[in-house]
Each structure stands twice: as structure tokens, then as C-alpha cells.
Design a protein around this motif. Structure first.
Motif, PDB file in Angstrom:
ATOM      1  N   ALA A  75      61.349  35.767  52.898  1.00 31.30           N
ATOM      2  CA  ALA A  75      62.391  36.457  53.658  1.00 31.30           C
ATOM      3  C   ALA A  75      63.122  37.501  52.816  1.00 31.30           C
ATOM      4  O   ALA A  75      63.823  38.361  53.361  1.00 31.30           O
ATOM      5  N   ARG A  76      62.956  37.443  51.487  1.00 28.90           N
ATOM      6  CA  ARG A  76      63.606  38.427  50.617  1.00 28.90           C
ATOM      7  C   ARG A  76      62.813  39.732  50.523  1.00 28.90           C
ATOM      8  O   ARG A  76      63.312  40.722  49.975  1.00 28.90           O
ATOM      9  N   LEU A  77      61.590  39.744  51.011  1.00 25.30           N
ATOM     10  CA  LEU A  77      60.807  40.973  50.938  1.00 25.30           C
ATOM     11  C   LEU A  77      61.463  42.068  51.778  1.00 25.30           C
ATOM     12  O   LEU A  77      61.922  41.799  52.893  1.00 25.30           O
ATOM     13  N   PRO A  78      61.527  43.287  51.264  1.00 30.80           N
ATOM     14  CA  PRO A  78      62.232  44.376  51.959  1.00 30.80           C
ATOM     15  C   PRO A  78      61.416  44.917  53.137  1.00 30.80           C
ATOM     16  O   PRO A  78      60.631  45.857  52.990  1.00 30.80           O
ATOM     17  N   ALA A  79      61.619  44.323  54.298  1.00 26.44           N
ATOM     18  CA  ALA A  79      60.799  44.656  55.466  1.00 26.44           C
ATOM     19  C   ALA A  79      60.870  46.139  55.818  1.00 26.44           C
ATOM     20  O   ALA A  79      59.849  46.752  56.164  1.00 26.44           O
ATOM     21  N   GLU A  80      62.032  46.733  55.740  1.00 25.44           N
ATOM     22  CA  GLU A  80      62.179  48.138  56.113  1.00 25.44           C
ATOM     23  C   GLU A  80      61.387  49.037  55.161  1.00 25.44           C
ATOM     24  O   GLU A  80      60.673  49.954  55.587  1.00 25.44           O
ATOM     25  N   ALA A  81      61.504  48.776  53.864  1.00 26.53           N
ATOM     26  CA  ALA A  81      60.797  49.586  52.877  1.00 26.53           C
ATOM     27  C   ALA A  81      59.284  49.391  52.964  1.00 26.53           C
ATOM     28  O   ALA A  81      58.508  50.286  52.609  1.00 26.53           O
ATOM     29  N   LEU A  82      58.847  48.237  53.457  1.00 26.29           N
ATOM     30  CA  LEU A  82      57.424  47.937  53.552  1.00 26.29           C
ATOM     31  C   LEU A  82      56.815  48.356  54.886  1.00 26.29           C
ATOM     32  O   LEU A  82      55.609  48.175  55.098  1.00 26.29           O
ATOM     33  N   ALA A  83      57.616  48.895  55.779  1.00 25.70           N
ATOM     34  CA  ALA A  83      57.103  49.317  57.089  1.00 25.70           C
ATOM     35  C   ALA A  83      55.986  50.337  56.914  1.00 25.70           C
ATOM     36  O   ALA A  83      56.107  51.309  56.157  1.00 25.70           O
ATOM     37  N   GLY A  84      54.872  50.101  57.594  1.00 27.65           N
ATOM     38  CA  GLY A  84      53.725  50.992  57.518  1.00 27.65           C
ATOM     39  C   GLY A  84      52.829  50.777  56.319  1.00 27.65           C
ATOM     40  O   GLY A  84      51.779  51.421  56.215  1.00 27.65           O
ATOM     41  N   ARG A  85      53.193  49.874  55.423  1.00 24.20           N
ATOM     42  CA  ARG A  85      52.425  49.640  54.204  1.00 24.20           C
ATOM     43  C   ARG A  85      51.429  48.496  54.398  1.00 24.20           C
ATOM     44  O   ARG A  85      51.625  47.599  55.204  1.00 24.20           O
ATOM     45  N   THR A  86      50.368  48.541  53.604  1.00 20.79           N
ATOM     46  CA  THR A  86      49.491  47.386  53.470  1.00 20.79           C
ATOM     47  C   THR A  86      50.063  46.489  52.392  1.00 20.79           C
ATOM     48  O   THR A  86      50.337  46.946  51.273  1.00 20.79           O
ATOM     49  N   VAL A  87      50.263  45.229  52.732  1.00 23.37           N
ATOM     50  CA  VAL A  87      50.876  44.257  51.815  1.00 23.37           C
ATOM     51  C   VAL A  87      49.876  43.139  51.563  1.00 23.37           C
ATOM     52  O   VAL A  87      49.478  42.431  52.488  1.00 23.37           O
ATOM     53  N   LEU A  88      49.475  42.972  50.330  1.00 24.23           N
ATOM     54  CA  LEU A  88      48.567  41.894  49.952  1.00 24.23           C
ATOM     55  C   LEU A  88      49.391  40.661  49.593  1.00 24.23           C
ATOM     56  O   LEU A  88      50.248  40.719  48.702  1.00 24.23           O
ATOM     57  N   ASP A  89      49.132  39.583  50.305  1.00 30.69           N
ATOM     58  CA  ASP A  89      49.908  38.356  50.180  1.00 30.69           C
ATOM     59  C   ASP A  89      49.159  37.347  49.331  1.00 30.69           C
ATOM     60  O   ASP A  89      48.088  36.882  49.709  1.00 30.69           O
ATOM     61  N   THR A  90      49.727  36.989  48.185  1.00 29.78           N
ATOM     62  CA  THR A  90      49.089  36.025  47.278  1.00 29.78           C
ATOM     63  C   THR A  90      49.634  34.612  47.435  1.00 29.78           C
ATOM     64  O   THR A  90      49.165  33.695  46.757  1.00 29.78           O
ATOM     65  N   ALA A  91      50.605  34.412  48.312  1.00 29.27           N
ATOM     66  CA  ALA A  91      51.344  33.146  48.344  1.00 29.27           C
ATOM     67  C   ALA A  91      50.540  32.012  48.956  1.00 29.27           C
ATOM     68  O   ALA A  91      49.696  32.217  49.833  1.00 29.27           O
ATOM     69  N   ASN A  92      50.839  30.808  48.510  1.00 31.10           N
ATOM     70  CA  ASN A  92      50.307  29.581  49.091  1.00 31.10           C
ATOM     71  C   ASN A  92      51.468  28.661  49.449  1.00 31.10           C
ATOM     72  O   ASN A  92      52.520  28.690  48.809  1.00 31.10           O
ATOM     73  N   TYR A  93      51.233  27.852  50.469  1.00 25.13           N
ATOM     74  CA  TYR A  93      52.275  26.950  50.962  1.00 25.13           C
ATOM     75  C   TYR A  93      52.160  25.596  50.282  1.00 25.13           C
ATOM     76  O   TYR A  93      51.170  24.881  50.462  1.00 25.13           O
ATOM     77  N   TYR A  94      53.186  25.269  49.500  1.00 24.73           N
ATOM     78  CA  TYR A  94      53.321  23.950  48.913  1.00 24.73           C
ATOM     79  C   TYR A  94      54.657  23.369  49.364  1.00 24.73           C
ATOM     80  O   TYR A  94      55.713  23.775  48.863  1.00 24.73           O
TER      81      TYR A  94
END
Length: 248
Positions: A75-94
Motif C-alpha cells: 500500500a506504500r507504493l506510489p500509485a499515482e507516480a506508477l500510473a501507466g508504468r509496467t511494474v514487476l512484482d517480486t513479492a511473496n505472501y508469507y
């Protein structure tokens, strides 16, 4: 072809990706939640192709962005600044680290689909989540090498997946497309393609010992055909039951 890679999160995975990217001739913009000043030593060690910024600055300036942060921080990722961008997600759920998220525990969403919902105007691609930081560097090989490994990706946008595939190729890996984000569970923790194939036999140990052990282990090449085979055999289990790869 990406010329500038932005990294939000500069932990072990982010640092390994930064080193590979600089070696591949990319410009790298590093960021974290603590501020650019905390990245001075890392940037200096990477050389003139690297610089530090805030997450929003990295998002706006980069051609591709990697979110290399724990899932609990999405939720801390800057959604507005990332609009239109390709975002590679490395996260895993633990859950033991991130807290239980009912939609993930129930299998209603994958962790990357949860991120895509937060970044509604971005194109999220699951990538780099099945390999440990040291092996990400030691297993990288030039295109066409007989011992080149592959990594799985998943995403809903074909163009974003193509960009992710090009980045993986530049960094030393083939890509295996698992399909949309709804299928990204096939590379999540506790699936056959997750971590262990790239390490070989893993002795039972705690988290600290596991990380130390992986830093001494060169890793095992896993070609695209094997990645595809392992992902195809995955059976979806309750996400809340997933364990850290070091836990037996």
C-alpha cells in the motif's frame, strides 16, 4: 528495450537486480522507504550508472519499475507516480511476516492481483519471486548459453509481459509465461517451481542459516522446459499455509 530500471526497495533482491542491470548497461535508479541518503554506499559501489531517488521519483523516471518490497508494504507504493508504468512484482505472501490477508488465504486473489488492484492504472507482472538473491546473480547467463535458467512471469497485459521478458533476457534469464495474474499462484511459495529447483537439495534450517547457506551455494540451472513442467504440476493450496523456504 528498457534503458532505465527503477527499483522500489533496495534489499537483497533489489540489490542483486541492480547489480545485474548495471552489468547489462542499464541506468539504475534505486529507492527505498528510508530516503535516498541511506543508499549512498550502495550507489557508490554500483558506479556511475546508478543513482538514488525517492520511490515516486524512481517510478516517474524509469522505463520499467521493479517493486522489490515485502507484500505487507504494497500500500506504500506510489500509485499515482506508477500510473501507466509496467511494474514487476517480486513479492511473496508469507502470513507469518505479512499478517493474514483473507482474500489471499481463501484463494480469491493472488498476491500480484492484490497489488494490481492497488496499482489500478499500472501493468503488474509477477517476476523474480522464485529465486533467492545470490542465485539470481550466480545463475545469470548470456542468451543462448547451454546452462541458462528461466524464471516464470505472469501478467494481464501482453505488452508489459513482453517488456518483462526483454528485461529478463538482458539480465541473463529466459522467461516462461504462466498466463494472467490469476495464474501467478503457480509460482507462489509452496509450489514446485518456487526456490528449491534453483538450489538443489536444501537441508532443514532456520531462516538466518538458510540465507547464509544460499550465499555459499552456486545454484542449479533450471531451463525453460523444466520451469514450464514444474509450474504445470502445481496444485493450489491455501495460501495461509505457505512456509518460508527455509522452514524444513
Amino acid at each position: 528495450m528498457p534503458g532505465t530500471l527503477g527499483l522500489i526497495g533496495s534489499g537483497m533482491i533489489g540489490t542483486s537486480l541492480a547489480r545485474l542491470a548495471v552489468a547489462a548497461g542499464l541506468e539504475v535508479i534505486l529507492s527505498n522507504s528510508r530516503g535516498p541518503q541511506t543508499l549512498a554506499a550502495l550507489v557508490a559501489g554500483l558506479g556511475g550508472r546508478a543513482r538514488a531517488a525517492t520511490p515516486a521519483q524512481a517510478a516517474r523516471a524509469a522505463d520499467l519499475v521493479v517493486a522489490a518490497i515485502p507484500l505487507k508494504s504494497f500500500a506504500r507504493l506510489p500509485a499515482e507516480a506508477l500510473a501507466g508504468r509496467t511494474v514487476l512484482d517480486t513479492a511473496n505472501y508469507y502470513p507469518e511476516r505479512d499478517g493474514h490477508l483473507p482474500e489471499l488465504d481463501a484463494g480469491e486473489l493472488t498476491s500480484s492481483a492484490l497489488l494490481q488492484r492497488h496499482l489500478a492504472r499500472s501493468h503488474v507482472v509477477k517476476a523474480f519471486n522464485t529465486i533467492t538473491p545470490h542465485q539470481l546473480r550466480t545463475l545469470a547467463r548470456p542468451s543462448g548459453a547451454p546452462d541458462r535458467s528461466a524464471l516464470p512471469i505472469a501478467g494481464d497485459d501482453a505488452g508489459a509481459k513482453a517488456a518483462a521478458t526483454r528485461l529478463l533476457d538482458m539480465l541473463g534469464f529466459d522467461a516462461v509465461d504462466l498466463g494472467p495474474l490469476a495464474e501467478s499462484w503457480r509460482s507462489e511459495p509452496d509450489t514446485p517451481v518456487y526456490v528449491r529447483p534453483y538450489l538443489g537439495d536444501v537441508p532443514a534450517m532456520n531462516v538466518a542459516d538458510f540465507l547464509a547457506w544460499t550465499s555459499r551455494t552456486p545454484g542449479v540451472a533450471v531451463p525453460a522446459a523444466r520451469v514450464r513442467e514444474l509450474a504445470g504440476t502445481a496444485v493450489r493450496r491455501p495460501a495461509g499455509a505457505a512456509r518460508l523456504p527455509s522452514e524444513g
